[in-house]
Design a protein around this motif. Structure first.
Motif, PDB file in Angstrom:
ATOM      1  N   PHE A   1      18.444 -12.951  24.663  1.00  0.00           N
ATOM      2  CA  PHE A   1      19.351 -12.945  23.508  1.00  0.00           C
ATOM      3  C   PHE A   1      19.399 -14.317  22.860  1.00  0.00           C
ATOM      4  CE2 PHE A   1      23.691 -13.727  21.925  1.00  0.00           C
ATOM      5  CZ  PHE A   1      23.777 -12.730  20.948  1.00  0.00           C
ATOM      6  N   ARG A   2      19.506 -15.367  23.670  1.00  0.00           N
ATOM      7  CA  ARG A   2      19.585 -16.723  23.126  1.00  0.00           C
ATOM      8  C   ARG A   2      18.271 -17.161  22.504  1.00  0.00           C
ATOM      9  NH1 ARG A   2      20.381 -20.114  27.276  1.00  0.00           N
ATOM     10  NH2 ARG A   2      20.548 -18.565  28.947  1.00  0.00           N
ATOM     11  N   VAL A   3      17.140 -16.764  23.107  1.00  0.00           N
ATOM     12  CA  VAL A   3      15.830 -17.101  22.536  1.00  0.00           C
ATOM     13  C   VAL A   3      15.637 -16.434  21.178  1.00  0.00           C
ATOM     14  CG1 VAL A   3      13.339 -16.758  22.821  1.00  0.00           C
ATOM     15  CG2 VAL A   3      14.705 -17.594  24.740  1.00  0.00           C
ATOM     16  N   SER A   4      16.116 -15.201  21.054  1.00  0.00           N
ATOM     17  CA  SER A   4      16.013 -14.516  19.761  1.00  0.00           C
ATOM     18  C   SER A   4      16.810 -15.260  18.695  1.00  0.00           C
ATOM     19  CB  SER A   4      16.498 -13.067  19.889  1.00  0.00           C
ATOM     20  OG  SER A   4      17.872 -13.022  20.226  1.00  0.00           O
TER      21      SER A   4
ATOM     22  N   ILE B   1      19.973 -25.278  18.265  1.00  0.00           N
ATOM     23  CA  ILE B   1      18.815 -24.770  19.013  1.00  0.00           C
ATOM     24  C   ILE B   1      18.791 -25.368  20.420  1.00  0.00           C
ATOM     25  CG2 ILE B   1      16.294 -24.884  19.145  1.00  0.00           C
ATOM     26  CD1 ILE B   1      16.210 -24.559  16.123  1.00  0.00           C
ATOM     27  N   GLY B   2      19.079 -26.669  20.523  1.00  0.00           N
ATOM     28  CA  GLY B   2      19.141 -27.301  21.843  1.00  0.00           C
ATOM     29  C   GLY B   2      20.235 -26.709  22.709  1.00  0.00           C
ATOM     30  N   VAL B   3      21.368 -26.371  22.106  1.00  0.00           N
ATOM     31  CA  VAL B   3      22.476 -25.759  22.839  1.00  0.00           C
ATOM     32  C   VAL B   3      22.076 -24.390  23.366  1.00  0.00           C
ATOM     33  CG1 VAL B   3      24.803 -24.778  22.593  1.00  0.00           C
ATOM     34  CG2 VAL B   3      24.284 -27.030  21.634  1.00  0.00           C
ATOM     35  N   MET B   4      21.454 -23.564  22.520  1.00  0.00           N
ATOM     36  CA  MET B   4      21.091 -22.208  22.928  1.00  0.00           C
ATOM     37  C   MET B   4      19.959 -22.179  23.944  1.00  0.00           C
ATOM     38  SD  MET B   4      21.590 -19.974  19.434  1.00  0.00           S
ATOM     39  CE  MET B   4      20.934 -21.174  18.283  1.00  0.00           C
TER      40      MET B   4
END
Length: 297
Positions: free
Chosen positions: A19-22, A78-81
């Motif tokens: 989910f986070r990569v998407s 993006i770094g957070v996810m």
């Protein structure tokens, strides 16, 4: 500052790795398109002599602002996810808050200036070139930038004086006012009052200027006899009106309220739209609905 918490942990969008990569893929794609789209508008305007007018000068300012606005959010998000950069120091958090709110305030002022420019072009066409000259254009743009950053200075200073005792987890992918107030263990009333007053001055006042300008614009367009003339007049301001509607709708939800603490999950969704989606839409709205830009391209 008066804080015992030295850094915060940004929660981002919790969920499975897939989910986070998407989300990362979507954010990265939208960020790339935003930078390319807005940078293309700047290059196109400055390379085409036909577009060297106040309207496109203000559009260049808006595109330049949008690049920095989304750059202040997406790389860190993006770094957070991805889980590689979830922490943010207190000082960087305050700087991000100041930077984003200042750019948002500047955008409000720029949109109202662009509405005033369209008002002069449609309601005073014979005097437009003398009224909106290059000197006034530069002064209005510079005033928008200075006003945007000065308006947030006091708010950022008051936020930096808050006391944070823990917890240190921010339910967001960026540092915003609501998240900081939710974590503070000191009295947040001065910051909430300052947020409300600044939002009234910046958002509501600029929105009123924009609305009044468009009231005169629409009134002037309706008095045009030919249908072709009305269509041509409206096409010069329809793109700007679309951007104004999108921007002010989300901004008023986030900031124009007596209490700064809304549902943080809902704020996260609206902030995504405000900081990622809107900067992407602007170049497409202005190019797809603008014949002069199409011809220059």
């Amino acid at each position: 500052n008066g804080t015992s918490v030295k850094e915060f942990i940004l929660l981002g969008f919790p969920g499975s790795w897939q989910f986070r990569v998407s989300f990362v893929v979507v954010f990265a794609l939208m960020y790339t398109l935003t930078v390319i789209g807005n940078a293309s508008i700047i290059v196109l305007v400055w390379s085409s002599s036909n577009l060297h007018t106040p309207m496109y000068f203000f559009l260049c300012n808006l595109s330049f602002l949008e690049i920095w606005y989304t750059t202040g959010v997406v790389p860190k998000a993006i770094g957070v996810m991805l889980g590689t950069s979830q922490t943010i120091s207190f000082s960087v958090c305050i700087f991000q808050l100041f930077f984003l709110l200042s750019l948002g305030s500047t955008e409000c002022f720029l949109l109202s200036v662009m509405a005033y420019d369209r008002y002069l072009a449609i309601c005073c066409p014979l005097r437009y070139s003398s009224l909106m000259n290059s000197v006034l254009s530069v002064r209005l743009a510079l005033s928008s930038w200075l006003g945007g950053f000065l308006a947030i200075s006091l708010l950022a200073f008051l936020t930096s004086r808050l006391t944070f005792c823990g917890p240190d987890v921010i339910n967001h992918f960026l540092c915003d006012i609501d998240s900081c107030l939710a974590l503070s263990c000191s009295d947040t009333w001065p910051v909430e009052l300052a947020t409300f007053l600044v939002s009234i001055v910046v958002v509501v006042a600029s929105c009123v200027v924009t609305l009044v300008s468009y009231m005169y614009i629409i009134s002037s367009i309706l008095r045009i006899q030919s249908g072709h003339g009305r269509k041509k007049a409206f096409s010069t301001c329809s793109a700007h009106l679309s951007v104004v509607t999108i921007w002010y709708g989300s901004t008023m939800f986030l900031y124009v309220k007596p209490s700064a603490q809304n549902s943080l999950d809902l704020n996260k969704i609206v902030n995504t739209f405000n900081t990622v989606v809107t900067p992407l839409l602007n170049p497409f709205i202005y190019t797809l609905r603008n014949q002069e830009v199409k011809l220059a391209l």
